[in-house]
Write a protein that holds these residues in place. Sequence first.
Motif, PDB file in Angstrom:
ATOM      1  N   ARG A   1      -4.574 -14.094  -1.412  1.00  0.00           N
ATOM      2  CA  ARG A   1      -3.486 -13.459  -2.144  1.00  0.00           C
ATOM      3  C   ARG A   1      -3.953 -12.915  -3.492  1.00  0.00           C
ATOM      4  O   ARG A   1      -4.764 -13.541  -4.173  1.00  0.00           O
ATOM      5  CB  ARG A   1      -2.338 -14.457  -2.375  1.00  0.00           C
ATOM      6  CG  ARG A   1      -1.666 -14.869  -1.092  1.00  0.00           C
ATOM      7  CD  ARG A   1      -0.460 -15.733  -1.346  1.00  0.00           C
ATOM      8  NE  ARG A   1       0.312 -15.896  -0.113  1.00  0.00           N
ATOM      9  CZ  ARG A   1       1.415 -16.603  -0.020  1.00  0.00           C
ATOM     10  NH1 ARG A   1       1.894 -17.218  -1.079  1.00  0.00           N
ATOM     11  NH2 ARG A   1       2.056 -16.700   1.129  1.00  0.00           N
ATOM     12  N   ASP A   2      -3.395 -11.779  -3.884  1.00  0.00           N
ATOM     13  CA  ASP A   2      -3.589 -11.244  -5.216  1.00  0.00           C
ATOM     14  C   ASP A   2      -2.860 -12.146  -6.216  1.00  0.00           C
ATOM     15  O   ASP A   2      -1.783 -12.681  -5.911  1.00  0.00           O
ATOM     16  CB  ASP A   2      -3.012  -9.819  -5.267  1.00  0.00           C
ATOM     17  CG  ASP A   2      -3.102  -9.219  -6.653  1.00  0.00           C
ATOM     18  OD1 ASP A   2      -4.183  -8.729  -6.999  1.00  0.00           O
ATOM     19  OD2 ASP A   2      -2.098  -9.275  -7.394  1.00  0.00           O
TER      20      ASP A   2
ATOM     21  N   ILE B   1      12.828 -13.370  -7.691  1.00  0.00           N
ATOM     22  CA  ILE B   1      12.346 -12.323  -6.807  1.00  0.00           C
ATOM     23  C   ILE B   1      10.892 -12.619  -6.465  1.00  0.00           C
ATOM     24  O   ILE B   1      10.172 -13.208  -7.277  1.00  0.00           O
ATOM     25  CB  ILE B   1      12.488 -10.918  -7.452  1.00  0.00           C
ATOM     26  CG1 ILE B   1      12.300  -9.818  -6.395  1.00  0.00           C
ATOM     27  CG2 ILE B   1      11.521 -10.737  -8.623  1.00  0.00           C
ATOM     28  CD1 ILE B   1      12.767  -8.444  -6.862  1.00  0.00           C
ATOM     29  N   GLN B   2      10.495 -12.278  -5.257  1.00  0.00           N
ATOM     30  CA  GLN B   2       9.093 -12.429  -4.863  1.00  0.00           C
ATOM     31  C   GLN B   2       8.430 -11.070  -4.785  1.00  0.00           C
ATOM     32  O   GLN B   2       8.961 -10.138  -4.176  1.00  0.00           O
ATOM     33  CB  GLN B   2       8.967 -13.115  -3.489  1.00  0.00           C
ATOM     34  CG  GLN B   2       7.494 -13.343  -3.110  1.00  0.00           C
ATOM     35  CD  GLN B   2       7.294 -13.521  -1.619  1.00  0.00           C
ATOM     36  OE1 GLN B   2       8.221 -13.831  -0.878  1.00  0.00           O
ATOM     37  NE2 GLN B   2       6.066 -13.317  -1.157  1.00  0.00           N
ATOM     38  N   LEU B   3       7.269 -10.948  -5.420  1.00  0.00           N
ATOM     39  CA  LEU B   3       6.431  -9.751  -5.280  1.00  0.00           C
ATOM     40  C   LEU B   3       5.344 -10.026  -4.250  1.00  0.00           C
ATOM     41  O   LEU B   3       4.847 -11.149  -4.128  1.00  0.00           O
ATOM     42  CB  LEU B   3       5.769  -9.385  -6.611  1.00  0.00           C
ATOM     43  CG  LEU B   3       6.674  -9.116  -7.813  1.00  0.00           C
ATOM     44  CD1 LEU B   3       5.828  -8.705  -9.023  1.00  0.00           C
ATOM     45  CD2 LEU B   3       7.714  -8.049  -7.490  1.00  0.00           C
ATOM     46  N   HIS B   4       4.969  -8.986  -3.501  1.00  0.00           N
ATOM     47  CA  HIS B   4       3.862  -9.072  -2.547  1.00  0.00           C
ATOM     48  C   HIS B   4       2.908  -7.934  -2.879  1.00  0.00           C
ATOM     49  O   HIS B   4       3.194  -6.767  -2.603  1.00  0.00           O
ATOM     50  CB  HIS B   4       4.389  -8.943  -1.112  1.00  0.00           C
ATOM     51  CG  HIS B   4       3.412  -9.355  -0.055  1.00  0.00           C
ATOM     52  ND1 HIS B   4       2.293  -8.609   0.259  1.00  0.00           N
ATOM     53  CD2 HIS B   4       3.364 -10.444   0.751  1.00  0.00           C
ATOM     54  CE1 HIS B   4       1.623  -9.211   1.226  1.00  0.00           C
ATOM     55  NE2 HIS B   4       2.245 -10.332   1.540  1.00  0.00           N
ATOM     56  N   THR B   5       1.774  -8.276  -3.496  1.00  0.00           N
ATOM     57  CA  THR B   5       0.854  -7.259  -4.039  1.00  0.00           C
ATOM     58  C   THR B   5      -0.567  -7.430  -3.522  1.00  0.00           C
ATOM     59  O   THR B   5      -1.535  -7.185  -4.238  1.00  0.00           O
ATOM     60  CB  THR B   5       0.854  -7.335  -5.576  1.00  0.00           C
ATOM     61  OG1 THR B   5       0.465  -8.671  -5.976  1.00  0.00           O
ATOM     62  CG2 THR B   5       2.221  -7.022  -6.156  1.00  0.00           C
ATOM     63  N   ASN B   6      -0.703  -7.866  -2.265  1.00  0.00           N
ATOM     64  CA  ASN B   6      -2.038  -8.152  -1.746  1.00  0.00           C
ATOM     65  C   ASN B   6      -2.837  -6.899  -1.407  1.00  0.00           C
ATOM     66  O   ASN B   6      -4.053  -6.980  -1.226  1.00  0.00           O
ATOM     67  CB  ASN B   6      -1.941  -9.058  -0.516  1.00  0.00           C
ATOM     68  CG  ASN B   6      -1.406 -10.436  -0.869  1.00  0.00           C
ATOM     69  OD1 ASN B   6      -1.414 -10.823  -2.037  1.00  0.00           O
ATOM     70  ND2 ASN B   6      -0.922 -11.175   0.108  1.00  0.00           N
ATOM     71  N   PHE B   7      -2.172  -5.752  -1.285  1.00  0.00           N
ATOM     72  CA  PHE B   7      -2.869  -4.481  -1.114  1.00  0.00           C
ATOM     73  C   PHE B   7      -2.904  -3.769  -2.461  1.00  0.00           C
ATOM     74  O   PHE B   7      -1.891  -3.759  -3.189  1.00  0.00           O
ATOM     75  CB  PHE B   7      -2.172  -3.589  -0.091  1.00  0.00           C
ATOM     76  CG  PHE B   7      -2.248  -4.077   1.326  1.00  0.00           C
ATOM     77  CD1 PHE B   7      -3.244  -4.944   1.738  1.00  0.00           C
ATOM     78  CD2 PHE B   7      -1.322  -3.640   2.260  1.00  0.00           C
ATOM     79  CE1 PHE B   7      -3.315  -5.392   3.042  1.00  0.00           C
ATOM     80  CE2 PHE B   7      -1.385  -4.060   3.581  1.00  0.00           C
ATOM     81  CZ  PHE B   7      -2.394  -4.949   3.976  1.00  0.00           C
ATOM     82  N   ALA B   8      -4.020  -3.138  -2.795  1.00  0.00           N
ATOM     83  CA  ALA B   8      -4.189  -2.517  -4.113  1.00  0.00           C
ATOM     84  C   ALA B   8      -3.115  -1.466  -4.396  1.00  0.00           C
ATOM     85  O   ALA B   8      -2.590  -1.385  -5.516  1.00  0.00           O
ATOM     86  CB  ALA B   8      -5.584  -1.891  -4.217  1.00  0.00           C
TER      87      ALA B   8
END
Length: 466
Positions: free
Chosen positions: A99-100, A114-121
């Motif tokens: 995970r990022d 809130i949940q962020l999902h930032t595993n892709f650049a």
Amino acid sequence: MNAMTPELALQHIWTFAGCDPSALRSVSLTGADPGLPSVYRVGSLASATIAASGLAAAEYHRLRTGRRQQVSVQMRCALAAFRSERYLRIDDGPPPALRDPVTGFYETRDGRWIQLHTNFAHHLQGVLKVLGCDNGRAAAAAAIRGWDGATLDQTLADASLCAALIRTPDEWAALDQAKALAGLPLFEIERIGAAPAEPPRRGGADRPLTGVRVLDLSRIIAGPVAGRALAHHGADVLTINGPHLPNIAPLVIDNGRGKRSAVLDLRDAAGRETLRGLAADTDVFLQAYRPGALAARGFGPEELARMRPGIVYVSVSAYGHEGPWAQRRGFDSLVQSASGIAFTERQAAGCNEPRHLPCQALDHATGYLAAFGAMVALTRRATEGGSWHVRVSLAQTGRWLRSFGLLPDGWQAADVALDDVRDCVATVQSEFGRVLAVQPAEQMEETPAFYALPPARIGAHEARWE
């Protein structure tokens, strides 16, 4: 539905698919929830979906040989499989980073989460642009404290970015998306075209899916787990990646076992023509793009059924193919957050922050259901002909898990470290080094599940059938 057991869950999958009920006598399931710290019956979900996939493979093999075989699943091994990416090790090194750092939960101005999902650049950069902040958790947290939760959730969704407001189960149930899913079954196996019957090749095949060709156009976990399950029962699985599409390196290794890997650019005519040539000779076309994305390139289920009568087309999505969120980007953890799972885990454990399941259970279960559906469709093709479309989604799987009932003290169960599941893992030499990874959880009496190929880097093979 309360107090769901692995046996009841398997029976539901098997009978809903219209499979031979007498085959259930060939299955042995052991273990009981909680096998991991969770108030949800994750072990029952793991045991049932893996057993369904194994039994479907055994039944396809029976078509070839006329022989039944015993299938057994231990819950602890099923749960190890559901955490396969966590237990992966390369050259005895540390656990891989999946995970990022910016991915995670944040509190908003109005006291929501809130949940962020930032595993892709590109997802990370997009989120930082919307927030107007620098990269890093502290900067993101400060920026998010200036937003109301629902507004930020919708703003990020409108920008095709990956986030989810933490909702209660009741808040989720009130949404039009939840109502759309409530009208759908756990999975769909639909006949979409006429084609002659194609029985499996008889004789000389020691594995259930010998001779079955699978094109795997999926990334990350759910779709790749489906392809991996078909591979460990003997299918010839060819993964197709786009040269521009991001991946997560440990997942490429974990879910690439048993497969070959090629690269095609579907943005250009030559890449699409090569894929059409491959599809004309494939049995299963597995894809996990957002609904409609591949159809726009000419590779929707109806087009493939015309191109290759008898094909089994498998669609994996996040929020399902109906409802206002059908096009929304989603991952396992986001579906948990949006649908009330992360709220319920937090509430039960008395945590300050939302809390996810102790594994990517929706991803893995949906992957095994996709593989199960593919093998059931292959069996139907063998006996009655036709082209078939199998549809599964993370949100439908999550809805089913929530119907199992809760274990109020389940969150207090002990966690399971790699040393606790050493009997469920094995090592293989690969171009990445010495890979330690979880082995197939289903024990097959006659046709043991195994990976015939080590994982390979993306594009290691040519885009052709052997």
